[in-house]
Design a protein around this motif. Structure first.
Motif, PDB file in Angstrom:
ATOM      1  N   HIS A   1       1.040 119.409 -26.599  1.00 46.14           N
ATOM      2  CA  HIS A   1       0.013 120.129 -26.607  1.00 46.14           C
ATOM      3  C   HIS A   1      -0.033 121.068 -25.581  1.00 46.14           C
ATOM      4  O   HIS A   1       0.045 120.849 -24.316  1.00 46.14           O
ATOM      5  CB  HIS A   1      -1.167 119.458 -26.470  1.00 46.14           C
ATOM      6  N   GLN A   2       0.007 122.430 -25.863  1.00 42.30           N
ATOM      7  CA  GLN A   2       0.413 123.477 -24.866  1.00 42.30           C
ATOM      8  C   GLN A   2      -0.866 124.366 -25.020  1.00 42.30           C
ATOM      9  O   GLN A   2      -1.423 124.676 -26.052  1.00 42.30           O
ATOM     10  CB  GLN A   2       1.627 124.264 -25.148  1.00 42.30           C
ATOM     11  N   VAL A   3      -1.412 125.035 -23.826  1.00 38.87           N
ATOM     12  CA  VAL A   3      -2.132 125.995 -23.599  1.00 38.87           C
ATOM     13  C   VAL A   3      -1.471 126.942 -22.675  1.00 38.87           C
ATOM     14  O   VAL A   3      -0.912 126.695 -21.675  1.00 38.87           O
ATOM     15  CB  VAL A   3      -3.484 125.450 -22.840  1.00 38.87           C
TER      16      VAL A   3
ATOM     17  N   ARG B   1       5.538 139.995 -20.668  1.00 39.76           N
ATOM     18  CA  ARG B   1       4.495 139.315 -20.725  1.00 39.76           C
ATOM     19  C   ARG B   1       4.631 138.231 -19.495  1.00 39.76           C
ATOM     20  O   ARG B   1       5.761 137.690 -19.026  1.00 39.76           O
ATOM     21  CB  ARG B   1       4.478 138.608 -22.106  1.00 39.76           C
ATOM     22  N   LEU B   2       3.301 137.834 -19.129  1.00 42.75           N
ATOM     23  CA  LEU B   2       3.576 136.862 -18.096  1.00 42.75           C
ATOM     24  C   LEU B   2       2.345 135.762 -18.389  1.00 42.75           C
ATOM     25  O   LEU B   2       1.220 135.989 -19.010  1.00 42.75           O
ATOM     26  CB  LEU B   2       2.639 137.386 -16.856  1.00 42.75           C
ATOM     27  N   LYS B   3       2.926 134.353 -18.625  1.00 40.82           N
ATOM     28  CA  LYS B   3       1.933 133.431 -19.247  1.00 40.82           C
ATOM     29  C   LYS B   3       2.136 132.227 -18.160  1.00 40.82           C
ATOM     30  O   LYS B   3       3.065 131.836 -17.743  1.00 40.82           O
ATOM     31  CB  LYS B   3       2.229 132.961 -20.549  1.00 40.82           C
ATOM     32  N   LEU B   4       0.972 131.457 -18.068  1.00 44.80           N
ATOM     33  CA  LEU B   4       0.894 130.058 -17.416  1.00 44.80           C
ATOM     34  C   LEU B   4       0.836 129.195 -18.691  1.00 44.80           C
ATOM     35  O   LEU B   4      -0.100 129.101 -19.408  1.00 44.80           O
ATOM     36  CB  LEU B   4      -0.241 130.075 -16.551  1.00 44.80           C
ATOM     37  N   ARG B   5       1.877 128.396 -18.592  1.00 46.27           N
ATOM     38  CA  ARG B   5       1.730 127.363 -19.866  1.00 46.27           C
ATOM     39  C   ARG B   5       1.373 125.972 -19.101  1.00 46.27           C
ATOM     40  O   ARG B   5       2.203 125.273 -18.271  1.00 46.27           O
ATOM     41  CB  ARG B   5       3.518 127.161 -20.371  1.00 46.27           C
ATOM     42  N   GLU B   6       0.790 125.292 -19.553  1.00 44.16           N
ATOM     43  CA  GLU B   6       0.323 124.011 -19.272  1.00 44.16           C
ATOM     44  C   GLU B   6       0.410 123.223 -20.551  1.00 44.16           C
ATOM     45  O   GLU B   6      -0.066 123.272 -21.548  1.00 44.16           O
ATOM     46  CB  GLU B   6      -1.358 124.072 -19.061  1.00 44.16           C
ATOM     47  N   ILE B   7       1.090 122.013 -20.080  1.00 49.30           N
ATOM     48  CA  ILE B   7       1.452 121.076 -21.232  1.00 49.30           C
ATOM     49  C   ILE B   7       0.489 119.800 -20.735  1.00 49.30           C
ATOM     50  O   ILE B   7       0.904 119.096 -19.785  1.00 49.30           O
ATOM     51  CB  ILE B   7       3.125 120.921 -21.205  1.00 49.30           C
ATOM     52  N   THR B   8      -0.125 119.292 -21.714  1.00 44.91           N
ATOM     53  CA  THR B   8      -0.869 117.974 -21.669  1.00 44.91           C
ATOM     54  C   THR B   8       0.155 116.816 -21.427  1.00 44.91           C
ATOM     55  O   THR B   8       1.030 116.711 -21.940  1.00 44.91           O
ATOM     56  CB  THR B   8      -1.691 117.577 -22.767  1.00 44.91           C
TER      57      THR B   8
END
Length: 181
Positions: free
Chosen positions: A36-38, A48-55
């Motif tokens: 599950h990724q946000v 592009r720049l993203k912070l990926r948080e993985i449960t």
């Protein structure tokens, strides 16, 4: 930190295609690993720049650039492991602003140097992403051959390839929703 590269495609899929893809991917490789990724995308002047948080997993700050074309495309990216994602998100939100947030459930299959992502993206639906990760000494042509083989094995129609990132699709949808109000 060295820039990494992959060749990637994205295609919208239905339930029948998803079943076919997961059967083939399971037979050819390892997986699935369910995630599950946000992904929080930040405003940038370029790429592009993203912070990926993985449960239950590691968070990463990912900077990447690629052409927005509906065909296999090269993507150059940097990944940086983040130990304090909440604090970093607050800092980046305050300094550059959040563009949008993409939340998805992802099944990952590994086939040699390819990553197969079967995604259920909130507000967008189901997608298949294929990423052929290039070794530092590997030419793009070799990765393109691997991609061509996978597209054939998954019986994908290139007319269905998506030219945008999930963030762009969500932003486009939000613009449409706001205009209809």
């Amino acid at each position: 930190m060295t820039m990494a590269r992959n060749i990637e495609i994205k295609v919208r899929i239905n339930d029948q295609q998803k079943s076919f893809v997961t059967t083939i991917a399971s037979r050819l490789g390892e997986g699935p690993q369910r995630l599950h990724q946000v992904d929080t995308f930040f405003n940038t002047s370029e790429g592009r720049l993203k912070l990926r948080e993985i449960t239950g997993g590691t968070s990463e700050l990912i900077s990447y650039s690629r052409e927005d074309v509906a065909e296999p495309r090269i993507c150059n990216y940097l990944r940086f492991e983040v130990e304090q994602p909440i604090e970093l998100k607050k800092m980046l939100e305050k300094s550059v602003g959040i563009r949008c947030v993409v939340e998805k459930d992802r099944d990952v299959y590994l086939i040699d140097q390819a990553r197969i992502h079967v995604d259920q993206v909130q507000h967008l639906g189901q997608f298949l992403e294929i990423e052929v990760v290039l070794r530092s000494d590997q030419q793009e042509e070799a990765g393109a051959e691997i991609m061509e083989s996978l597209v054939e094995q998954f019986q994908l129609d290139s007319t269905g390839f998506v030219d945008k990132a999930y963030a762009d699709l969500i932003a486009q949808q939000l613009d449409t929703d706001h205009r209809s109000l």
